[in-house]
Enzyme design. Structure first.
Site, PDB file in Angstrom:
ATOM      1  N   ARG A 237       0.818  -1.205   0.000  1.00  0.00           N
ATOM      2  CA  ARG A 237       0.000   0.000   0.000  1.00  0.00           C
ATOM      3  C   ARG A 237       0.854   1.258   0.000  1.00  0.00           C
ATOM      4  O   ARG A 237       0.578   2.205  -0.712  1.00  0.00           O
ATOM      5  CB  ARG A 237      -0.918   0.018   1.220  1.00  0.00           C
ATOM      6  CG  ARG A 237      -1.601   1.361   1.414  1.00  0.00           C
ATOM      7  CD  ARG A 237      -2.465   1.410   2.640  1.00  0.00           C
ATOM      8  NE  ARG A 237      -3.462   0.363   2.600  1.00  0.00           N
ATOM      9  CZ  ARG A 237      -3.837  -0.351   3.668  1.00  0.00           C
ATOM     10  NH1 ARG A 237      -3.291  -0.115   4.843  1.00  0.00           N
ATOM     11  NH2 ARG A 237      -4.754  -1.278   3.559  1.00  0.00           N
ATOM     12  N   TYR A 238       1.877   1.245   0.847  1.00  0.00           N
ATOM     13  CA  TYR A 238       2.764   2.411   0.951  1.00  0.00           C
ATOM     14  C   TYR A 238       3.939   2.213   0.004  1.00  0.00           C
ATOM     15  O   TYR A 238       4.367   1.088  -0.232  1.00  0.00           O
ATOM     16  CB  TYR A 238       3.287   2.533   2.378  1.00  0.00           C
ATOM     17  CG  TYR A 238       2.231   2.766   3.420  1.00  0.00           C
ATOM     18  CD1 TYR A 238       1.654   4.022   3.579  1.00  0.00           C
ATOM     19  CD2 TYR A 238       1.811   1.734   4.257  1.00  0.00           C
ATOM     20  CE1 TYR A 238       0.693   4.239   4.561  1.00  0.00           C
ATOM     21  CE2 TYR A 238       0.852   1.949   5.236  1.00  0.00           C
ATOM     22  CZ  TYR A 238       0.297   3.199   5.391  1.00  0.00           C
ATOM     23  OH  TYR A 238      -0.645   3.414   6.360  1.00  0.00           O
TER      24      TYR A 238
ATOM     25  N   ARG B 186       7.181   0.198   1.646  1.00  0.00           N
ATOM     26  CA  ARG B 186       7.113  -0.935   2.570  1.00  0.00           C
ATOM     27  C   ARG B 186       5.952  -1.860   2.244  1.00  0.00           C
ATOM     28  O   ARG B 186       4.937  -1.423   1.698  1.00  0.00           O
ATOM     29  CB  ARG B 186       7.024  -0.455   4.022  1.00  0.00           C
ATOM     30  CG  ARG B 186       5.932   0.547   4.333  1.00  0.00           C
ATOM     31  CD  ARG B 186       6.402   1.390   5.538  1.00  0.00           C
ATOM     32  NE  ARG B 186       5.344   2.193   6.124  1.00  0.00           N
ATOM     33  CZ  ARG B 186       4.947   3.374   5.640  1.00  0.00           C
ATOM     34  NH1 ARG B 186       5.465   3.835   4.521  1.00  0.00           N
ATOM     35  NH2 ARG B 186       4.008   4.063   6.261  1.00  0.00           N
TER      36      ARG B 186
ATOM     37  N   CYS C 278      -3.236 -18.073  14.429  1.00  0.00           N
ATOM     38  CA  CYS C 278      -2.784 -17.341  15.608  1.00  0.00           C
ATOM     39  C   CYS C 278      -2.851 -18.281  16.813  1.00  0.00           C
ATOM     40  O   CYS C 278      -3.519 -19.306  16.773  1.00  0.00           O
ATOM     41  CB  CYS C 278      -3.676 -16.132  15.888  1.00  0.00           C
ATOM     42  SG  CYS C 278      -3.491 -14.810  14.687  1.00  0.00           S
TER      43      CYS C 278
ATOM     44  N   CYS D 102      -8.437 -12.863  18.487  1.00  0.00           N
ATOM     45  CA  CYS D 102      -9.041 -11.634  19.007  1.00  0.00           C
ATOM     46  C   CYS D 102     -10.375 -11.447  18.291  1.00  0.00           C
ATOM     47  O   CYS D 102     -10.418 -11.479  17.060  1.00  0.00           O
ATOM     48  CB  CYS D 102      -8.164 -10.428  18.709  1.00  0.00           C
ATOM     49  SG  CYS D 102      -6.428 -10.646  19.149  1.00  0.00           S
TER      50      CYS D 102
ATOM     51  N   CYS E 190     -10.698  -9.030  15.221  1.00  0.00           N
ATOM     52  CA  CYS E 190      -9.595  -9.161  14.256  1.00  0.00           C
ATOM     53  C   CYS E 190      -9.924  -8.460  12.943  1.00  0.00           C
ATOM     54  O   CYS E 190     -10.943  -8.715  12.321  1.00  0.00           O
ATOM     55  CB  CYS E 190      -9.315 -10.634  13.973  1.00  0.00           C
ATOM     56  SG  CYS E 190      -8.043 -10.866  12.711  1.00  0.00           S
TER      57      CYS E 190
ATOM     58  N   ARG F  45      -8.487  -8.865  10.214  1.00  0.00           N
ATOM     59  CA  ARG F  45      -8.326  -9.776   9.080  1.00  0.00           C
ATOM     60  C   ARG F  45      -9.128 -11.055   9.279  1.00  0.00           C
ATOM     61  O   ARG F  45      -8.737 -12.130   8.809  1.00  0.00           O
ATOM     62  CB  ARG F  45      -6.835 -10.080   8.911  1.00  0.00           C
ATOM     63  CG  ARG F  45      -6.282  -9.573   7.611  1.00  0.00           C
ATOM     64  CD  ARG F  45      -4.763  -9.588   7.567  1.00  0.00           C
ATOM     65  NE  ARG F  45      -4.271  -8.223   7.588  1.00  0.00           N
ATOM     66  CZ  ARG F  45      -3.324  -7.777   8.406  1.00  0.00           C
ATOM     67  NH1 ARG F  45      -2.728  -8.602   9.248  1.00  0.00           N
ATOM     68  NH2 ARG F  45      -2.957  -6.522   8.365  1.00  0.00           N
TER      69      ARG F  45
ATOM     70  N   ASP G 278     -11.050  -0.995  13.700  1.00  0.00           N
ATOM     71  CA  ASP G 278     -11.482  -1.024  12.297  1.00  0.00           C
ATOM     72  C   ASP G 278     -12.956  -1.427  12.194  1.00  0.00           C
ATOM     73  O   ASP G 278     -13.494  -2.080  13.092  1.00  0.00           O
ATOM     74  CB  ASP G 278     -10.624  -2.018  11.506  1.00  0.00           C
ATOM     75  CG  ASP G 278      -9.181  -1.539  11.362  1.00  0.00           C
ATOM     76  OD1 ASP G 278      -8.963  -0.310  11.377  1.00  0.00           O
ATOM     77  OD2 ASP G 278      -8.288  -2.391  11.231  1.00  0.00           O
TER      78      ASP G 278
ATOM     79  N   ASP H  83      -7.010   3.596  10.723  1.00  0.00           N
ATOM     80  CA  ASP H  83      -6.619   2.969   9.464  1.00  0.00           C
ATOM     81  C   ASP H  83      -7.825   3.172   8.543  1.00  0.00           C
ATOM     82  O   ASP H  83      -8.881   2.571   8.752  1.00  0.00           O
ATOM     83  CB  ASP H  83      -6.305   1.487   9.693  1.00  0.00           C
ATOM     84  CG  ASP H  83      -5.316   0.949   8.667  1.00  0.00           C
ATOM     85  OD1 ASP H  83      -5.201   1.554   7.582  1.00  0.00           O
ATOM     86  OD2 ASP H  83      -4.677  -0.084   8.941  1.00  0.00           O
TER      87      ASP H  83
ATOM     88  N   LYS I  47      -2.895   4.450   7.509  1.00  0.00           N
ATOM     89  CA  LYS I  47      -3.057   4.933   8.876  1.00  0.00           C
ATOM     90  C   LYS I  47      -2.962   6.451   8.921  1.00  0.00           C
ATOM     91  O   LYS I  47      -2.004   7.023   8.446  1.00  0.00           O
ATOM     92  CB  LYS I  47      -1.993   4.311   9.765  1.00  0.00           C
ATOM     93  CG  LYS I  47      -2.116   2.805   9.830  1.00  0.00           C
ATOM     94  CD  LYS I  47      -0.980   2.183  10.596  1.00  0.00           C
ATOM     95  CE  LYS I  47      -1.053   0.674  10.524  1.00  0.00           C
ATOM     96  NZ  LYS I  47      -0.626   0.135   9.207  1.00  0.00           N
TER      97      LYS I  47
HETATM   98  C1  LIG Z   1       0.307  -0.712   9.091  1.00  0.00           C
HETATM   99  C2  LIG Z   1       0.794  -1.058   7.770  1.00  0.00           C
HETATM  100  C3  LIG Z   1       2.131  -0.847   7.432  1.00  0.00           C
HETATM  101  C4  LIG Z   1       3.131  -0.243   8.386  1.00  0.00           C
HETATM  102  O1  LIG Z   1       2.784   1.070   8.707  1.00  0.00           O
HETATM  103  P1  LIG Z   1       3.740   1.954   9.652  1.00  0.00           P
HETATM  104  O2  LIG Z   1       2.981   3.221   9.852  1.00  0.00           O
HETATM  105  O3  LIG Z   1       5.032   2.139   8.899  1.00  0.00           O
HETATM  106  O4  LIG Z   1       3.949   1.180  10.906  1.00  0.00           O
HETATM  107  C5  LIG Z   1       2.529  -1.193   6.166  1.00  0.00           C
HETATM  108  N1  LIG Z   1       1.666  -1.703   5.257  1.00  0.00           N
HETATM  109  C6  LIG Z   1       0.375  -1.892   5.552  1.00  0.00           C
HETATM  110  C7  LIG Z   1      -0.528  -2.423   4.518  1.00  0.00           C
HETATM  111  C8  LIG Z   1      -0.105  -1.585   6.827  1.00  0.00           C
HETATM  112  O5  LIG Z   1      -1.394  -1.802   7.116  1.00  0.00           O
END
Ligand SMILES: *Cc1c(COP(=O)(O)O)cnc(C)c1O
Length: 393
Positions: A120-121, A124, A133, A137, A140, A142, A301, A338, A345
């Site tokens: 998404r980002y 990362r 798990c 929870c 959850c 997911r 969420d 989120d 986020k």
């Molecule tokens: C939470 C999340 C991250 C990591 O987010 P940070 O703000 O860097 O901790 C990366 N990818 C996805 C899809 C996430 O939901």
């Protein structure tokens, strides 16, 4: 040395399982094998409310029921409103869906180039390495795929995911999650972390896990060796209530810290669990005593059947307002939503800016007092007074 806490004891003991040899109790395989994972097993140990009975009977179609004996012991069995109980024992409310709720509440499915890999980002990725798990929870995010109770049929594709990461030089941060990555055995974790480490552009590797909380017995010396070998590996754990901060969790986090693993905590703001200032304060103070840095506080969420556990956003803001400035800055998590639909986020903060104009920023401090700061340097810099003329007023 265990941290002292004047308010209450750090829970310890085998409770209902005091007849079990300590060597079994402290063995993570024993804990997993003896999980309470059916309504019948659960009802032998605790008197369920009609609400809970309904939830338990439905769990196998939504999100499996499963509780480690260790975590079950933290429940106050006399109290239907026990904050541990609410997180882990299903309730009938889970079957009821509110109009705002979603099966994929943070829009992960639209950003998966490979099944189980969410990109998404820009820099990362979130790598889902298992659907299992130690315990589940009830809120959850997911639950569509975790525990494989629904028809998702999740299967992680390690080679495809690793190849994607190898081929995408912009990915510098890999977050292993699931399910819970620490349920993989040491050999598999060693393999995955080794493969990731061998990718030159992967700088930062972290794991999201609730295993230290549900199954602290899993934090063995040999697991710590794996982290040492491939370190630094960062870890985000998930503690919601001070009762979860036991001696066993303390031992586990200490071992991890000594193996060079920096640990953060991600809590979810939950109705009747941790949605008040005193509980949250006690939680974050205990986390600091365990070398754990509170990282995020999540607004829950919009997962299907979670309305009974969600709380108002204003409550979250009020809690952060009650923490910031009033206690150690290190202990204050960032409150985030989120965003539904895949926005990522987004930080939610109390308002400290009263006004910004051409000249100054008008600020309100934690006590509500007003302060001003010039918006930019004036540009009319006078020379420093010569030595001897400098007067501090
Ligand atoms: C939470 C999340 C991250 C990591 O987010 P940070 O703000 O860097 O901790 C990366 N990818 C996805 C899809 C996430 O939901």
């Amino acid at each position: 040395m265990y941290p002292k806490d004047s308010k209450s004891e750090w829970h310890r003991g085998q409770g209902l399982w005091s007849h079990v040899p300590e060597s079994d109790w402290n063995n993570w395989a024993w804990q997993l094998k003896n999980r309470i994972n059916s309504p019948e097993k659960l009802e032998k140990l605790i008197e369920l409310t009609p609400e809970e009975k309904e939830g338990c009977n439905y769990a196998k179609h939504k999100l499996a029921l499963s509780i480690t004996p260790y975590f079950f012991n933290l429940i106050d069995r006399e109290d239907p409103n026990c904050p541990i109980r609410k997180q882990i024992i299903p309730r009938g409310n889970e079957i009821h869906v509110s109009p705002e709720e979603l099966l994929d509440p943070v829009g992960e499915e639209n950003t998966m180039p490979v099944q189980g890999l969410v990109h998404r980002y820009p820099d990362r990725v979130l790598f889902l390495v298992t659907s299992q798990c130690a315990s589940y929870c009830r809120y959850c995010t997911r639950s569509r795929l975790v525990s494989n109770a629904q028809d998702y049929n999740f299967r992680p594709r390690y080679e495809k995911a690793l190849n994607y990461i190898r081929e995408h030089a912009e990915v510098r941060d890999v977050l292993l999650s699931g399910g819970d990555p620490l349920l993989l055995n040491d050999r598999r974790l060693d393999f995955l972390l080794g493969e990731l480490r061998s990718i030159p552009h992967v700088e930062f590797i972290r794991i999201g896990s609730r295993v230290p909380v549900f199954l602290p017995q899993r934090i063995t010396d040999s697991l710590c060796d794996v982290f040492r070998k491939h370190g630094p590996i960062w870890l985000s754990i998930h503690v919601n209530h001070p009762k979860e901060c036991t001696h066993d969790l303390f031992d586990a986090t200490q071992k991890l810290s000594y193996a060079g693993v920096p640990i953060g905590n991600q809590s979810v703001l939950l109705n009747g669990v941790n949605d008040n200032l005193e509980t949250m304060k006690s939680l974050i103070h205990r986390l600091l005593m365990m070398r754990v840095r509170p990282y995020y506080l999540y607004q829950c969420d919009l997962i299907t059947g979670s309305a009974h556990l969600r709380t108002s956003v204003m409550k979250g803001i009020e809690i952060i307002k009650g923490l910031r400035g009033h206690t150690s800055g290190y202990s204050v998590p960032q409150y985030v939503i989120d965003a539904p639909g895949g926005g990522g986020k987004i930080p939610i903060n109390p308002e400290y800016i009263e006004e910004i104009n051409d000249k100054e920023i008008v600020l309100k401090n934690y006590e509500g007092k007003i302060y001003k700061y010039p918006i930019k340097p004036s540009g009319q810099n006078a020379p420093l007074p010569v030595e001897g003329e400098l007067v501090l007023s």
